[in-house]
Design a protein around this motif. Structure first.
Motif, PDB file in Angstrom:
ATOM      1  N   PRO A 291       0.821  -1.223   0.000  1.00 46.25           N
ATOM      2  CA  PRO A 291       0.000   0.000   0.000  1.00 46.25           C
ATOM      3  C   PRO A 291       0.849   1.264   0.000  1.00 46.25           C
ATOM      4  N   GLU A 292       1.885   1.317   0.802  1.00 41.32           N
ATOM      5  CA  GLU A 292       2.738   2.515   0.803  1.00 41.32           C
ATOM      6  C   GLU A 292       3.444   2.676  -0.539  1.00 41.32           C
ATOM      7  N   GLY A 293       3.969   1.579  -1.047  1.00 41.56           N
ATOM      8  CA  GLY A 293       4.662   1.651  -2.325  1.00 41.56           C
ATOM      9  C   GLY A 293       3.758   2.185  -3.415  1.00 41.56           C
ATOM     10  N   GLN A 294       2.546   1.683  -3.450  1.00 41.43           N
ATOM     11  CA  GLN A 294       1.605   2.132  -4.468  1.00 41.43           C
ATOM     12  C   GLN A 294       1.255   3.609  -4.280  1.00 41.43           C
ATOM     13  N   ARG A 295       1.125   4.002  -3.029  1.00 47.70           N
ATOM     14  CA  ARG A 295       0.826   5.411  -2.778  1.00 47.70           C
ATOM     15  C   ARG A 295       1.963   6.292  -3.298  1.00 47.70           C
ATOM     16  N   THR A 296       3.179   5.870  -3.035  1.00 47.46           N
ATOM     17  CA  THR A 296       4.323   6.641  -3.512  1.00 47.46           C
ATOM     18  C   THR A 296       4.339   6.737  -5.035  1.00 47.46           C
ATOM     19  N   LEU A 297       4.142   5.605  -5.689  1.00 51.54           N
ATOM     20  CA  LEU A 297       4.164   5.619  -7.149  1.00 51.54           C
ATOM     21  C   LEU A 297       3.084   6.547  -7.695  1.00 51.54           C
ATOM     22  N   LYS A 298       1.944   6.505  -7.071  1.00 50.61           N
ATOM     23  CA  LYS A 298       0.842   7.351  -7.529  1.00 50.61           C
ATOM     24  C   LYS A 298       1.196   8.826  -7.329  1.00 50.61           C
ATOM     25  N   GLU A 299       1.777   9.137  -6.185  1.00 49.06           N
ATOM     26  CA  GLU A 299       2.195  10.520  -5.941  1.00 49.06           C
ATOM     27  C   GLU A 299       3.222  10.975  -6.983  1.00 49.06           C
ATOM     28  N   HIS A 300       4.146  10.104  -7.284  1.00 50.52           N
ATOM     29  CA  HIS A 300       5.146  10.439  -8.295  1.00 50.52           C
ATOM     30  C   HIS A 300       4.495  10.709  -9.642  1.00 50.52           C
ATOM     31  N   LEU A 301       3.565   9.817  -9.996  1.00 50.15           N
ATOM     32  CA  LEU A 301       2.853  10.008 -11.257  1.00 50.15           C
ATOM     33  C   LEU A 301       2.246  11.403 -11.313  1.00 50.15           C
ATOM     34  N   VAL A 302       1.532  11.777 -10.268  1.00 48.40           N
ATOM     35  CA  VAL A 302       0.899  13.094 -10.232  1.00 48.40           C
ATOM     36  C   VAL A 302       1.952  14.199 -10.322  1.00 48.40           C
ATOM     37  N   GLU A 303       2.983  14.043  -9.556  1.00 50.09           N
ATOM     38  CA  GLU A 303       4.023  15.070  -9.527  1.00 50.09           C
ATOM     39  C   GLU A 303       4.658  15.253 -10.899  1.00 50.09           C
ATOM     40  N   MET A 304       4.946  14.150 -11.538  1.00 56.55           N
ATOM     41  CA  MET A 304       5.613  14.230 -12.840  1.00 56.55           C
ATOM     42  C   MET A 304       4.707  14.823 -13.898  1.00 56.55           C
ATOM     43  N   VAL A 305       3.473  14.369 -13.921  1.00 59.25           N
ATOM     44  CA  VAL A 305       2.563  14.822 -14.966  1.00 59.25           C
ATOM     45  C   VAL A 305       2.193  16.290 -14.772  1.00 59.25           C
ATOM     46  N   VAL A 306       1.891  16.647 -13.548  1.00 59.74           N
ATOM     47  CA  VAL A 306       1.563  18.051 -13.293  1.00 59.74           C
ATOM     48  C   VAL A 306       2.786  18.918 -13.578  1.00 59.74           C
ATOM     49  N   GLY A 307       3.942  18.435 -13.169  1.00 57.91           N
ATOM     50  CA  GLY A 307       5.174  19.182 -13.436  1.00 57.91           C
ATOM     51  C   GLY A 307       5.402  19.388 -14.919  1.00 57.91           C
ATOM     52  N   LEU A 308       5.028  18.397 -15.686  1.00 58.57           N
ATOM     53  CA  LEU A 308       5.227  18.498 -17.132  1.00 58.57           C
ATOM     54  C   LEU A 308       4.265  19.502 -17.753  1.00 58.57           C
ATOM     55  N   ALA A 309       3.075  19.583 -17.213  1.00 59.74           N
ATOM     56  CA  ALA A 309       2.058  20.454 -17.798  1.00 59.74           C
ATOM     57  C   ALA A 309       2.249  21.916 -17.404  1.00 59.74           C
ATOM     58  N   LEU A 310       2.678  22.131 -16.190  1.00 56.69           N
ATOM     59  CA  LEU A 310       2.808  23.503 -15.696  1.00 56.69           C
ATOM     60  C   LEU A 310       3.934  24.273 -16.371  1.00 56.69           C
ATOM     61  N   LYS A 311       3.750  25.565 -16.482  1.00 56.39           N
ATOM     62  CA  LYS A 311       4.861  26.419 -16.898  1.00 56.39           C
ATOM     63  C   LYS A 311       5.951  26.350 -15.827  1.00 56.39           C
ATOM     64  N   PRO A 312       7.205  26.438 -16.259  1.00 55.66           N
ATOM     65  CA  PRO A 312       8.309  26.335 -15.294  1.00 55.66           C
ATOM     66  C   PRO A 312       8.142  27.264 -14.101  1.00 55.66           C
ATOM     67  N   ASP A 313       7.728  28.524 -14.345  1.00 59.84           N
ATOM     68  CA  ASP A 313       7.657  29.483 -13.240  1.00 59.84           C
ATOM     69  C   ASP A 313       6.470  29.234 -12.316  1.00 59.84           C
ATOM     70  N   ARG A 314       5.634  28.304 -12.680  1.00 64.01           N
ATOM     71  CA  ARG A 314       4.500  27.986 -11.812  1.00 64.01           C
ATOM     72  C   ARG A 314       4.773  26.762 -10.951  1.00 64.01           C
ATOM     73  N   ARG A 315       5.934  26.163 -11.193  1.00 62.51           N
ATOM     74  CA  ARG A 315       6.194  24.896 -10.519  1.00 62.51           C
ATOM     75  C   ARG A 315       6.776  25.060  -9.128  1.00 62.51           C
ATOM     76  N   SER A 316       7.469  26.177  -8.918  1.00 61.35           N
ATOM     77  CA  SER A 316       8.258  26.363  -7.702  1.00 61.35           C
ATOM     78  C   SER A 316       7.580  25.782  -6.460  1.00 61.35           C
ATOM     79  N   ARG A 317       6.443  26.304  -6.130  1.00 62.41           N
ATOM     80  CA  ARG A 317       5.783  25.841  -4.903  1.00 62.41           C
ATOM     81  C   ARG A 317       5.384  24.361  -5.034  1.00 62.41           C
ATOM     82  N   ARG A 318       5.782  23.674  -4.009  1.00 64.09           N
ATOM     83  CA  ARG A 318       5.207  22.336  -3.888  1.00 64.09           C
ATOM     84  C   ARG A 318       5.565  21.749  -2.518  1.00 64.09           C
TER      85      ARG A 318
END
Lengths: 222, 222
Positions: free
Chosen positions: A195-222
DNA sequence: CTTACTTTGTACCAATCGGTTAATTTGGTC
DNA sequence: GACCAAATTAACCGATTGGTACAAAGTAAG
């Protein structure tokens, strides 16, 4: 007298839709488990509440049955997806939720994943013949298009963000998580599937995809 | 006189290693194309420069042959990977290069991908029996461990960056790019598989993985 | 009541396919 | 050069498997 051939088959109702459905469900499990050539018609028939003859009556032959199973698999999964409502969320939250949902949805439907794997082994030859599937999937990407449009309009997303590419990445990470579990866990252990492993992978997925979509200057905060 | 049974089989040299190798190569292509149950021993034999009997002579049975093919596939790909030299590069560049290399390497070895897909359909049952494969793969992650260590020591990478997770994401995006090409392109077209499309996907892979590894405050510049 | 559609059951078939038998040749060894 | 294990060939076999034939009967709808 006159030995009438056994009439020990009394009292049954007609239920074409039910029989079809029953066959499809059993066949999907069998094809998912053993592949197109690995699945056995006799085995499918045995697990059905009806007979082998009925399979041929309704589906013609093995490939016909497989084709219907493929359509049914896509239909189930895609209609399940459509329940997701995103329009009321701000774009970043919507994208996040879509990614998370896809990850979990694929995880919940391993048989669908296996059917798609099998179909890819066959170079998508049967999928090619199904107009329905193309329609279903074309619809699947509309959600992402809406999100991207809103994200760009709000000045949050990069101008060159492409819905199809985002869909690709989300699918890849969510699909692989199911499709390659067996080999990966045999080689590297089960840590990522707890369960923890899956949660981590899912968080990474979100982080990567959102990071890819956002403009660089909008990414700072997280 | 004495009708000696046809001796029209004259002039052949012994070449055990060559025969084995030839059989393995043909079998890998056949299994990759048709799956374990889909592949036909007679078909494999026909495409070989030797005979069906030799397959059983060297590999016992169909499953034995498949098992050897599986090992051979991993051996080829993993040894191909080891040629990559990364120690002289700064961590970020090394990670970048590793990701790019993996993406291209998988793209260059579709038969390996298909064998792994097939093995996953079988729940990794045959892979389980191979000690060799586990060793090969354990080594495959050492490169990433070294990179992560150096990246953390330099204060560039997040403290909680996990080599296995990075490997997971890199594998997922590189693997899916080959494994699901058929269904994806039949549904959404070929755009992502043109040279430009592939270049974009590869860039995204690098961007996402590097972004995930770096500390937030080191990400700004890109 | 008639008629077309469904369902059951069983036995069967032809082809495919994994695997084997048995004989024969090669090549190194004593 | 006799001998023997390893290598190779061609023909063969039995079981599996997708698919049918046939015969009959129950159901639903006009």
């Amino acid at each position: 007298m006159n030995d009438k051939p056994a009439n020990n088959r009394a009292g049954w109702k007609q239920d074409p839709a039910g029989v079809r459905k029953n066959i499809l469900a059993v066949a999907m499990a069998e094809f998912a488990a053993n592949g197109l050539s690995g699945a056995r018609i006799d085995e499918i028939a045995a697990k059905t509440s009806t007979s082998k003859r009925m399979i041929y009556y309704y589906f013609g032959d093995k490939e016909g049955l497989y084709g219907q199973v493929l359509e049914e698999a896509y239909r189930q999964v895609r209609t399940g997806e459509q329940e997701l409502e995103l329009d009321h969320l701000p774009p970043v939250e919507a994208l996040k939720l879509l990614a998370e949902f896809t990850f979990e949805h694929h995880s919940r439907n391993p048989d669908f994943i296996r059917i798609v794997m099998i179909e890819n082994i066959h170079d998508g030859a049967y999928l090619e013949q199904s107009e329905l599937i193309r329609l279903l999937n074309a619809g699947a990407i509309q959600k992402l298009e809406a999100i991207c449009r809103r994200g760009r309009d709000a000045g949050l997303f990069r101008d060159d963000v492409a819905p199809l590419e985002l869909h690709w990445h989300i699918s890849a990470l969510s699909f692989f998580n199911v499709s390659n579990r067996a080999t990966f866990s045999r080689i590297f252990g089960n840590a990522l599937f707890s369960p923890e492993g899956q949660r981590t992978l899912k968080e990474h997925l979100v982080e990567m995809v959102v990071g890819l979509a956002l403009k660089p200057d909008r990414r700072s905060r997280r």
